[in-house]
Design a protein around this motif. Sequence first.
Motif, PDB file in Angstrom:
ATOM      1  N   UNK A 129       0.812  -1.217   0.000  1.00 27.00           N
ATOM      2  CA  UNK A 129       0.000   0.000   0.000  1.00 27.00           C
ATOM      3  C   UNK A 129       0.846   1.268   0.000  1.00 27.00           C
ATOM      4  N   UNK A 130       2.023   1.203   0.584  1.00 26.83           N
ATOM      5  CA  UNK A 130       2.884   2.385   0.658  1.00 26.83           C
ATOM      6  C   UNK A 130       3.276   2.851  -0.739  1.00 26.83           C
ATOM      7  N   UNK A 187      -3.874   8.844   0.328  1.00 30.76           N
ATOM      8  CA  UNK A 187      -3.687   9.101   1.761  1.00 30.76           C
ATOM      9  C   UNK A 187      -4.038   7.856   2.578  1.00 30.76           C
ATOM     10  N   UNK A 188      -5.136   7.198   2.209  1.00 32.61           N
ATOM     11  CA  UNK A 188      -5.523   5.960   2.908  1.00 32.61           C
ATOM     12  C   UNK A 188      -4.429   4.906   2.761  1.00 32.61           C
ATOM     13  N   UNK A 189      -3.931   4.714   1.566  1.00 28.86           N
ATOM     14  CA  UNK A 189      -2.889   3.710   1.334  1.00 28.86           C
ATOM     15  C   UNK A 189      -1.607   4.040   2.084  1.00 28.86           C
ATOM     16  N   UNK A 193      -0.660   0.176   7.190  1.00 29.62           N
ATOM     17  CA  UNK A 193       0.543  -0.627   7.415  1.00 29.62           C
ATOM     18  C   UNK A 193       0.555  -1.855   6.509  1.00 29.62           C
ATOM     19  N   UNK A 194       1.757  -2.291   6.138  1.00 31.36           N
ATOM     20  CA  UNK A 194       1.901  -3.509   5.337  1.00 31.36           C
ATOM     21  C   UNK A 194       3.211  -4.184   5.703  1.00 31.36           C
ATOM     22  N   UNK A 195       3.444  -5.356   5.124  1.00 27.57           N
ATOM     23  CA  UNK A 195       4.613  -6.154   5.487  1.00 27.57           C
ATOM     24  C   UNK A 195       5.807  -5.951   4.556  1.00 27.57           C
ATOM     25  N   UNK A 209       9.903   8.536   3.733  1.00 25.74           N
ATOM     26  CA  UNK A 209       9.149   9.131   4.843  1.00 25.74           C
ATOM     27  C   UNK A 209       7.689   9.288   4.408  1.00 25.74           C
ATOM     28  N   UNK A 210       6.902   8.289   4.688  1.00 30.22           N
ATOM     29  CA  UNK A 210       5.533   8.240   4.191  1.00 30.22           C
ATOM     30  C   UNK A 210       4.662   9.345   4.777  1.00 30.22           C
TER      31      UNK A 210
END
Length: 483
Positions: A129-130, A187-189, A193-195, A209-210
């Motif tokens: 998602x990032x 913004x939601x993505x 959090x993800x792996x 820097x998200x």
Amino acid sequence: MTIKKYINKFAIALLATVTLFSCSEDKMDEINQNPNNPTEVASNLVLADLINRTAVQIANGDFAFYASLYVEHFVGTHNQFFQAEIRDDGQLTVSSTYNNSWNGAYTALRDSKDVIRICSEEGHEAGNTSNAGIAQVLMAYNLAILTDMCGDVPWSEALDPDEHMLPHLDKQEDIYKEIFLMIDDAIINLETENNYANIGMYDILYQGQLDLWVKFAHGLKARLLMRQSHIDASVYDQVLEEIKLSFADASEEAKYLYNGGSTINPYALLWGIRRQYGASKSMHDMMTTNNDPRLERYFIPNDHADVTELVLGANGQNDQNQNLYGMSDYFNDRTYPTQFLSFHELKFLEAEALERKGQSGAEAATAAIKAAFIYADMEEGAQKAEDYIATIDNLDIDRIMAEKYISSYQSESIEAYNDFRRLKAMNGGNHPSYVHFLNPKVDKFPLRYTYGADDVNNNANVREAYQKVNVYTDNVWWAGGQY
């Protein structure tokens, strides 16, 4: 030998043959795969290229180069820039003028789409998602610049040649609606959090820097909401809300840094190769009237050996001469950064929104001017900013927009061009009072850019739109136009 033995031997031979051919086909499949030309690429690599392309082809490519002439940040002194300076129809109305940036924008949009696909449920980085969020911000950014420059453009059917070889154009109003949805999804993505490992240094803008990408997204939304202020006077509260969620100071702004070697500031590179720019008299006059100390960086003599004094180009009336007119000191700095979205722009947006609501924007404008002085990279810039601000008697809406115009000189001419067109529309189509242009061909100020030649020549839908639009009289949608 019995029949049974023959059958057994035949079965063994047949099995061996089938196995042999099966193995051969597997091997052939492996042979046909080129390890140097993978069918799937890591999203990190695509994003690194996408960020770079956005900086050098879109934020500071031909779209920006020509905008800087139209808003008289510079004068054009040679070849196609000179033709644009004198407002020659053969330069301003042809489809080849902006073709490089047109293609660059669609390449950037394709790359954004690829990253989103890679990170989708069907992609080989499902759940990343990032990176999907970063791609969505950049897609919104590039699509906004494309439609701001050209109005209605192919979008919903674009980037899908299997289904739409000749995509139709979408209305700019519809494109803007989709852009806002993109930003909200981004913004939601970015906050999910993800792996996956962080993109890190592949992120040339923010180094992974998200939280700063989220702030960039909110700031971009504020910019684009303000763009609609002529057709929707209710946007100012939304602008202010988005600004609250964006950059806290200049350290967080979306600013692309060059190393001067493998990456070079596009204006510095263009000057070194073509020398097609010169010092604008209208810009110099405005800053001289204000006793603006940034004159020392904005204007220096031409670096040709025969030139010893600053010569200003009379806007629209200068000669075609590469080695006469003054230049910007920033042309000497191959590392000078490109702004995607600056902190000072954000504070100027805040100041304008407050003024439009009947409140004072002076405090926000003061912060904007201070930040712009720091970006101007002068010795004792902070003190010079304080001294300069002390000379301003009234930071009303005109002075705020004038200061924003001056502060956009180094790398934000696209925003200066967008502001002028918006404020011109808000002023009933008359020249807004915050800036005084000197080019005598006022009836040939381009209100929009032409479509790119590659699509004009190969897509009948784009060609029809190109033939219909008059760049001198047809505003884009957010400036009150039809297309």
